[in-house]
Structures are given as structure tokens and as C-alpha cells.
Design an enzyme around this catalytic site. Structure first.
Site, mmCIF file in Angstrom:
data_model
loop_
_atom_site.group_PDB
_atom_site.id
_atom_site.type_symbol
_atom_site.label_atom_id
_atom_site.label_comp_id
_atom_site.label_asym_id
_atom_site.label_seq_id
_atom_site.Cartn_x
_atom_site.Cartn_y
_atom_site.Cartn_z
ATOM 1 C CE LYS A 1 -7.366 6.771 -5.159
ATOM 2 N NZ LYS A 1 -8.449 5.789 -4.991
ATOM 3 C CB THR B 1 -0.914 0.018 1.226
ATOM 4 O OG1 THR B 1 -0.096 0.116 2.413
ATOM 5 C CG2 THR B 1 -1.746 -1.256 1.306
ATOM 6 C CD GLU C 1 -5.405 -2.531 1.354
ATOM 7 O OE1 GLU C 1 -4.886 -1.884 2.265
ATOM 8 O OE2 GLU C 1 -5.762 -2.004 0.260
ATOM 9 C CD1 TRP D 1 -3.868 5.108 -2.212
ATOM 10 C CD2 TRP D 1 -5.025 6.872 -1.529
ATOM 11 N NE1 TRP D 1 -5.185 4.744 -2.151
ATOM 12 C CE2 TRP D 1 -5.918 5.804 -1.729
ATOM 13 C CE3 TRP D 1 -5.533 8.103 -1.097
ATOM 14 C CZ2 TRP D 1 -7.282 5.931 -1.514
ATOM 15 C CZ3 TRP D 1 -6.891 8.220 -0.882
ATOM 16 C CH2 TRP D 1 -7.755 7.148 -1.092
#
Length: 557
Positions: free
Chosen positions: A449, A195, A340, A454
Site C-alpha cells: 500500500k 478493486t 467493498e 494498492w
């Protein structure tokens, strides 16, 4: 027939056919071996390879890795653009039970080094573009024992700072294709993707062979990506980002031709490949479609072959959706997902109920994040985990579960991430309508974002407060005409100190990725704090609502 145990339901009598990703490429070789993968190479020329070629070269990669002492479970990293060589490493590593770790080269080198060290990567394959980054990583990544440059001897640079460097074409040349693939449990780890680390250190999402195959089957549903052998697919979304939306597996599963754009992501280069190769489907973040739209408007060119595009990463602007559909005859579908989730979660396919209301209703509804496909369970819950009504207006926490959704992070980072019913909290706030359409209305975390990627507000703030004149700092995301959101850095100076916008931005330069750099700096007398002493970003966003970006910042992007 075996006797049945009266106390248990009977087992089925079907074959045990493990869902490992090597079977995807085996199927493509046998049934679609002649179909092409067209790549714009980093060296420049367009390179053509078939699925049969990919199969053979991927097996050579496997042999080369085994001869280099790679064991099942070892992490094999890549820093590479979309191209056939990158795919060869995917299947070559995964086929022998190693874990393919795609690293995002857009991160700052210190972040990349942290991720590589956390993963414990043993090998790193990288494109020529990223040679300067890798030279900075060598001394910081002790677990990497082999660095492989994705080129041939003719394009290899002079010997430099990288020990144990191999040139890819020489690394696999002459290697045997006689190697065993897939001789392991389908739950074996296959891929690793981190992530963005927006609320602390990045966390690794560890995909299994089973999850990748099931995700591909989900994506091939007609109301999802819906690929077929007739498609020519250009994945502009990078292979290093959120599992490439699964296209690396779903395209060969149906024998679709692939067109890989490599490192040239400008409007003319994207259009050239789309037109020359008669691309029918493409996937990218909104900023790419805005860039291509501007190129089409400037040149008057059309998209005669393109049938449909998928937009994800951030909300699709209505102007882009209507322009592609009305001006160019291209069907636009909005998708939503996250690393995820492998990553597809929902897709904006249109139901009969909306088609009956006419084109305008269909296009308005397409601005939502869409409906979950079979394989994704999705619901909205309150703070106590109670399910909320699907009435199109009641908002709550968006939670999901399914066979291709993370049950834990790599090394159990963050501890237990599932609720008592096995649902994963996405961190988004949303509502759902009776027909299953989901719309995100807010973010539970203060991340920014921009262009589908991100940006960590915390990292920017932590560096900014290191400036000798700064007492406190807060980075907030504000609407931007091109990038959906861009960071505004709000600064509270120490008493008696002074600093300019240029001073603050200069202090950040070299400490964060260039695309994280705030577009402007605002100075306030006091940054508001919440009851627990945390930055009150909600109040800051209200204060700066409608903020006008400097003309030079908008023009530069």
C-alpha cells in the site's frame, strides 16, 4: 386500520419512499439550489455551477444517454478528475437506472482495458488528460460504442484515432430536462467500482441505490464525516476511488458547498483553492497532507478556514496528525474502509473517556483506525470464525457486515464471500478495544500500500521473472518516509547469469504503471520458499527490515 394477522407481526403504515440517489439531488435543487460547486477545469479556468445547474445538466445527460440507446443496467464508464462535469454524469446515468462505472486512470492501460471489458461498458466519458490512454483502449474495448470527451468544441483536439467520438458539451446541448428519474426499485444497481486486483484479476463492487443512500446517512452522523450546510468541502480523494468516500451524495444531501480540485494536485494549487474558497473540510490520503504540510512550511502560510480533515487510504503518520492539530489548528480524523464497504467503515472520533485523559492521549488514540458508525457491524474472529474479545490486544481477522457492504462481487467473481453469519472478511488482521476502537496490525494478503493505493506484488513478480536472467522474484512492501510503503523487488538470478538494478527496472518499464515501479532491486542467492512452494515473504520482510532506500529513490518521490 387493516385487520392484524395474529400469526404475524403487524406492518407499519408509513409511506413507501424508495431510497434512490436521484432524490438526493432533487433535495439539493429544492432546498439548496443556490449553493455552489466550484471546479478547477482541465482546460484551466475555475468554473462555478450551482446545485440547480447540476440538476438540470445531469438531466440533459440522462436524455442524451437515452437517445443514444442506453438501457437500464447498462454500464457507463468514466475516466475523469473531480469536477462538476463528472458529477453530472454520475447523477445523469444513475437517475435512469444505468450503472456509473468509475475507472481508475492510474492503472496501466492493459488493466483498464481488462476492467472495461469485464464490465461491458457501453459508453466512456473521459477528460482531456486521458486522451492518450483512451487512444490505446479503442481497439481493445469492443463493448464501448460511444466515447465522450469531457470538454467543449473550442478545446476539442483535431479528429484522431477514436471512432464514435462525441464532445460532451455538444453531446448534451439542447437536450430536454423532462426525463423520468428513479422509477425503479431502490435495490437497483447504481455504481460499479473495481478493486485493485492485488491477488488476481480485479473484482467489481456493485453498489445499489439503497446502499449509496444509507451509506450517505451513515457518513452524515456527527461522529463520522458529519457534514452540514455550513461546510465547504474539498474532496481531494478522487471520484474514481472507492466511491469518493460517498461525498458525491452526502454533500448535496445537506447542501454543502463543493470545491473540486480537478487535475492540479500539487501543494500550491490545493492551497490556492482552499484559501480562496474558504474550505472547512477536506479528505485525502496521507501523502497529500504531507505534500501540503511541506508547502506550508516552505511558505509560512496558514489554514485559517480549514476546520477538519479526514485521512484514510493508509495509516496516518503521527507527525502529520500532530503538526496539523498543533501548528495549524486543524482537527485530524483517521478513517478506515475499503471499496467493498462503499467505503467508510470506521472513523477516529474521540469519546469522552479519552478526552478526560488529555490531549496527548486523544492524539495517540487518533492513530488507530477508529470506531464503526451505526450501519457497520464489526468484529474480530479467529481462524474458525469464533468472535475474539475486545480487549485491545487480541488480534484476529477483521470481519464486517451492513447495508452498504458487498454481499457478492460483480458476475459472482470469487464465489461466496460471506461467512455463515453474513460477515465479509476484510483481509486485515486487527484488534478492538472495549470502547470499540479498531487498530489494524497486519495484512492477511501480501499487497503493498503506497500513498493510499494498492500495488500488486504478484503482477510485478510475474513480469520480473520474464527477464531472461531471472530465476525467481518477490516484491515486498517496506516502510518509506513519504509513501508509507514502497516496493522492493528481490531477485534470484539464474546460475551463470548477471543483471543490474537498471537492467531489471528497465525491463519493467512500460509493463506496469509508473507508480508501481519498485524503488530498488536487491539480489539474493536464493529466495526462501514456504512448505507449499510459495514465496516466503514473511522471511523476506524480516531479512530486509530496516532497509535503507537509495537517496535518489527517496528524493524522486
Amino acid at each position: 386500520m387493516p385487520a392484524l394477522n395474529a400469526t404475524q407481526p403487524p406492518f407499519g403504515l408509513m409511506q413507501d419512499w424508495p431510497l434512490t440517489v436521484d432524490r438526493v439531488l432533487e433535495h439539493a435543487r429544492v432546498n439548496h439550489g443556490h449553493r455552489e460547486i466550484v471546479s478547477r477545469s482541465v482546460e484551466g479556468p475555475i468554473v462555478r455551477e450551482t446545485y440547480a445547474d447540476l440538476y438540470a445538466r445531469a438531466r440533459q445527460v440522462s436524455t442524451a444517454l437515452l437517445e443514444d440507446c442506453v438501457q437500464p443496467g447498462d454500464r457507463i464508464a468514466t475516466l475523469a478528475w473531480n469536477g462538476a462535469r463528472h458529477m453530472e454524469i454520475w447523477f445523469g446515468a444513475m437517475g435512469i437506472g444505468a450503472v456509473l462505472h468509475t475507472v481508475n486512470p492510474r492503472l496501466f492501460p492493459e488493466q483498464i482495458a481488462w476492467i472495461i471489458n469485464d464490465a461491458g461498458d457501453t459508453h466512456l466519458f473521459f477528460d482531456l488528460t486521458f486522451l492518450p490512454i483512451v487512444e490505446q483502449l479503442v481497439e481493445k474495448c469492443p463493448s464501448v460504442r460511444r466515447w465522450v470527451l469531457l470538454t467543449d468544441e473550442a478545446h476539442a483536439p483535431p479528429a484522431g484515432k477514436i471512432p464514435n467520438l462525441a464532445i460532451y458539451e455538444g453531446f448534451i446541448a439542447g437536450k430536454s430536462c423532462e426525463v423520468t428519474w428513479g422509477d425503479f426499485d431502490e435495490r437497483t444497481a447504481a455504481g460499479l467500482c473495481y478493486t485493485s486486483g492485488t491477488t488476481g484479476n480485479p473484482k467489481g463492487v456493485l453498489y445499489s441505490h439503497r446502499s449509496n443512500v444509507l451509506h450517505s446517512l451513515t457518513s452524515l452522523q456527527r461522529d463520522s464525516l458529519g457534514f452540514s450546510v455550513d461546510d465547504v468541502i474539498m474532496p481531494i480523494v478522487p471520484l474514481f476511488h472507492a466511491n469518493a468516500w460517498g461525498i458525491t451524495f452526502s454533500a448535496p444531501a445537506v447542501g454543502a458547498k463543493l470545491v473540486m480540485p480537478g487535475s492540479k494536485m500539487d501543494g500550491p494549487s490545493i492551497y490556492e483553492l482552499m484559501d480562496a474558497e474558504k474550505v472547512t473540510f477536506s479528505a485525502a490520503v496521507p501523502t497529500v497532507w504531507l505534500m501540503l504540510k511541506q508547502y506550508l512550511e516552505e511558505t509560512g502560510k496558514k489554514l485559517p478556514h480549514l476546520d477538519r480533515i479526514v485521512v484514510a487510504g493508509s495509516a496516518v503518520p503521527e507527525a502529520i496528525l500532530r503538526s496539523y492539530e498543533d501548528d495549524y489548528g486543524v482537527k485530524v480524523f483517521h478513517a478506515w474502509g475499503m471499496t467493498e464497504m462503499s467505503p467508510l467503515g470506521s472513523m477516529g472520533a474521540t469519546t469522552p473517556e479519552f478526552r478526560e485523559q488529555g490531549k496527548d492521549a486523544v492524539q495517540r488514540n487518533k492513530l488507530k483506525q477508529g470506531r464503526p458508525s451505526f450501519g457497520v457491524e464489526m468484529k474480530i474472529v479467529d481462524d474458525n470464525g469464533n468472535e475474539l474479545p475486545r480487549d485491545g490486544k487480541t488480534t484476529g481477522h477483521l470481519v464486517v457486515r451492513g447495508p452498504a457492504i458487498a454481499g457478492a462481487y460483480f458476475k459472482n467473481a470469487g464465489g461466496n464471500i460471506l461467512d455463515k453469519d453474513g460477515y465479509f472478511d476484510t483481509g486485515d488482521v486487527a484488534h478492538m478495544c472495549p470502547l470499540g476502537y479498531m487498530q489494524i496490525t497486519d495484512r492477511a494478503k501480501d499487497v503493498i500500500k503506497s500513498g493510499g493505493e494498492w500495488i500488486s506484488s504478484i503482477d510485478i513478480e510475474n513480469i520480473a521473472v520474464g527477464h531472461p536472467a531471472v530465476a525467481n522474484a518477490a516484491a515486498i512492501g517496506l516502510a518509506h518516509p513519504k509513501w508509507d510503503e514502497r516496493p522492493l523487488l528481490v531477485i534470484e538470478l539464474k546460475p551463470g547469469q548477471s543483471a543490474s538494478r537498471e537492467d531489471i527496472l528497465g525491463f519493467l518499464t512500460g509493463k506496469i504503471a509508473k507508480w508501481w515501479m519498485p524503488d530498488d532491486v536487491a539480489f539474493v542467492e536464493k529466495i526462501p520458499l514456504g512448505a507449499t512452494g510459495k514465496l516466503n515473504k514473511l522471511q523476506l520482510r524480516q531479512t530486509f527490515r530496516g532497509y535503507t532506500w537509495p537517496e535518489q529513490a527517496v528524493a524522486a518521490r
